[in-house]
Scaffold this motif. Sequence first.
Motif, PDB file in Angstrom:
ATOM      1  N   LEU A  48       1.195   1.557  19.917  1.00  0.00           N
ATOM      2  CA  LEU A  48       0.293   2.140  18.964  1.00  0.00           C
ATOM      3  C   LEU A  48       0.790   1.857  17.290  1.00  0.00           C
ATOM      4  CD1 LEU A  48       1.337   5.487  20.593  1.00  0.00           C
ATOM      5  CD2 LEU A  48      -1.221   4.853  20.622  1.00  0.00           C
ATOM      6  N   THR A  49      -0.448   1.127  16.518  1.00  0.00           N
ATOM      7  CA  THR A  49       0.076   0.944  15.479  1.00  0.00           C
ATOM      8  C   THR A  49      -1.093   1.521  14.593  1.00  0.00           C
ATOM      9  OG1 THR A  49      -2.149  -0.827  15.320  1.00  0.00           O
ATOM     10  CG2 THR A  49      -0.009  -1.525  16.470  1.00  0.00           C
ATOM     11  N   ASP A  50      -0.765   1.379  13.187  1.00  0.00           N
ATOM     12  CA  ASP A  50      -1.517   2.539  12.189  1.00  0.00           C
ATOM     13  C   ASP A  50      -2.846   1.840  11.750  1.00  0.00           C
ATOM     14  OD1 ASP A  50      -1.067   4.731   9.832  1.00  0.00           O
ATOM     15  OD2 ASP A  50      -1.680   2.805   8.697  1.00  0.00           O
ATOM     16  N   PRO A  51      -3.890   2.657  11.967  1.00  0.00           N
ATOM     17  CA  PRO A  51      -3.873   4.231  12.659  1.00  0.00           C
ATOM     18  C   PRO A  51      -4.429   4.291  14.055  1.00  0.00           C
ATOM     19  CG  PRO A  51      -5.945   3.792  11.330  1.00  0.00           C
ATOM     20  CD  PRO A  51      -5.136   2.423  11.355  1.00  0.00           C
TER      21      PRO A  51
ATOM     22  N   ASP B 194       9.877  -1.249   3.599  1.00  0.00           N
ATOM     23  CA  ASP B 194       9.496  -1.410   5.045  1.00  0.00           C
ATOM     24  C   ASP B 194       8.227  -1.083   5.625  1.00  0.00           C
ATOM     25  OD1 ASP B 194      11.117  -2.614   7.166  1.00  0.00           O
ATOM     26  OD2 ASP B 194      11.465  -0.748   8.287  1.00  0.00           O
ATOM     27  N   HIS B 195       7.294  -0.898   4.818  1.00  0.00           N
ATOM     28  CA  HIS B 195       6.162  -0.561   5.315  1.00  0.00           C
ATOM     29  C   HIS B 195       5.380  -1.695   6.182  1.00  0.00           C
ATOM     30  CE1 HIS B 195       1.852   1.059   5.351  1.00  0.00           C
ATOM     31  NE2 HIS B 195       1.374  -0.303   4.971  1.00  0.00           N
ATOM     32  N   HIS B 196       4.754  -1.262   7.285  1.00  0.00           N
ATOM     33  CA  HIS B 196       4.134  -2.267   8.256  1.00  0.00           C
ATOM     34  C   HIS B 196       2.820  -2.097   7.931  1.00  0.00           C
ATOM     35  CE1 HIS B 196       8.102  -1.892  10.281  1.00  0.00           C
ATOM     36  NE2 HIS B 196       7.559  -2.471  11.559  1.00  0.00           N
ATOM     37  N   ASP B 197       2.411  -3.317   7.582  1.00  0.00           N
ATOM     38  CA  ASP B 197       0.777  -3.609   7.044  1.00  0.00           C
ATOM     39  C   ASP B 197       0.191  -3.713   8.246  1.00  0.00           C
ATOM     40  OD1 ASP B 197      -1.477  -3.391   5.155  1.00  0.00           O
ATOM     41  OD2 ASP B 197      -0.043  -4.525   3.911  1.00  0.00           O
ATOM     42  N   ARG B 198      -1.367  -3.347   8.208  1.00  0.00           N
ATOM     43  CA  ARG B 198      -2.318  -3.692   9.276  1.00  0.00           C
ATOM     44  C   ARG B 198      -2.627  -5.170   9.397  1.00  0.00           C
ATOM     45  NH1 ARG B 198      -6.240   1.178   6.919  1.00  0.00           N
ATOM     46  NH2 ARG B 198      -4.832   2.821   7.407  1.00  0.00           N
TER      47      ARG B 198
ATOM     48  N   ARG C  15       0.850  -1.177  -0.016  1.00  0.00           N
ATOM     49  CA  ARG C  15       0.090  -0.123  -0.044  1.00  0.00           C
ATOM     50  C   ARG C  15       0.944   1.362  -0.157  1.00  0.00           C
ATOM     51  NH1 ARG C  15      -3.147   1.766   3.728  1.00  0.00           N
ATOM     52  NH2 ARG C  15      -2.275   0.589   5.503  1.00  0.00           N
ATOM     53  N   GLN C  16       2.061   1.100   0.347  1.00  0.00           N
ATOM     54  CA  GLN C  16       2.946   2.153   0.484  1.00  0.00           C
ATOM     55  C   GLN C  16       3.900   2.684  -0.799  1.00  0.00           C
ATOM     56  OE1 GLN C  16       3.177   4.381   2.963  1.00  0.00           O
ATOM     57  NE2 GLN C  16       4.797   5.736   1.842  1.00  0.00           N
ATOM     58  N   CYS C  17       4.476   1.550  -1.255  1.00  0.00           N
ATOM     59  CA  CYS C  17       5.303   1.824  -2.354  1.00  0.00           C
ATOM     60  C   CYS C  17       4.728   1.294  -3.716  1.00  0.00           C
ATOM     61  CB  CYS C  17       6.615   1.129  -2.250  1.00  0.00           C
ATOM     62  SG  CYS C  17       6.737  -0.565  -2.417  1.00  0.00           S
TER      63      CYS C  17
END
Length: 283
Positions: A198-201, A50-54, A28-30
């Motif tokens: 705390l995780t996104d979002p 290195d995007h941390h997915d949900r 979802r990021q790159c």
Amino acid sequence: MSWLDRVRNALPFAAKRDTADNLWHKCRQCSQMVFVKEWEDNLHVCPRCDHHDRIGAKQRFAQLFDGGRHELISAPSAPEDPLKFRDTKKYVDRIKAARTQTGDRDAFQNAYGTIKGQGAVVGVQDFAFMGGSMGVAVGEAFVAGVNEAIRRKVPFIALTAAGGARMQEGTLSLMQMPRSTVALARLRRAGLPYIVLLTDPTTGGVTASYAMLGDIQISEPKALIGFAGARVIENTIREKLPEGFQRAEYLLDHGMIDMVVHRRDLPETLGRLIGYMVPEKAA
């Protein structure tokens, strides 16, 4: 049925092969395509950017607890639709759809296990269940997790991910903010730590209550953390917000959280913190 369909069905074709839908994951990021197995083996973190997915409770428990072993903690039942709410759909229908999609009863689950040999109760909020919204069921589950931590004399660790309070439950949803705060006061009176990841979002009423009350505040990299949305704030104060405002790294630089930790390092970090904060007899 056309002649082509009849011929196709009669021929001994091999079984349908895996397609891109189940072989590949699009970050979802790159927007890079990554093999699903590679992505899952990397703890649902993109190996390119290195995007941390949900991820949900099942994956969190498997990643955090030693060997993935844990004991689920049941939460008290909560009213399904206390206000008989309906917008474009009935609230009960939205709940049923979320349960079908996630396989969970609601957006918050608790489990007990050990993290690097240290006992802990971990509560996980799942954004996939109606945006992780905080309703009565989430409040009941949160309090149940705190009570179990007190009973076992271990820390309570909350992993937050939410768009805020659940609008379909009105004031009843907002009442979960003081309920969770009172429960945490009892945890502290018992001399037990409360750690928040705390995780996104993490936004809205969850941020305004139990998400920011930890003895230690940790975040995953680049997680969105805030109360109101950036656009709402900009329209209110009539100023352009700084770059990266409401992201974990910005909050760390400005003293709102204590550390930003990569997902692969979370078990080690949490185990070390528990060892520091909990007396040996209580661990």
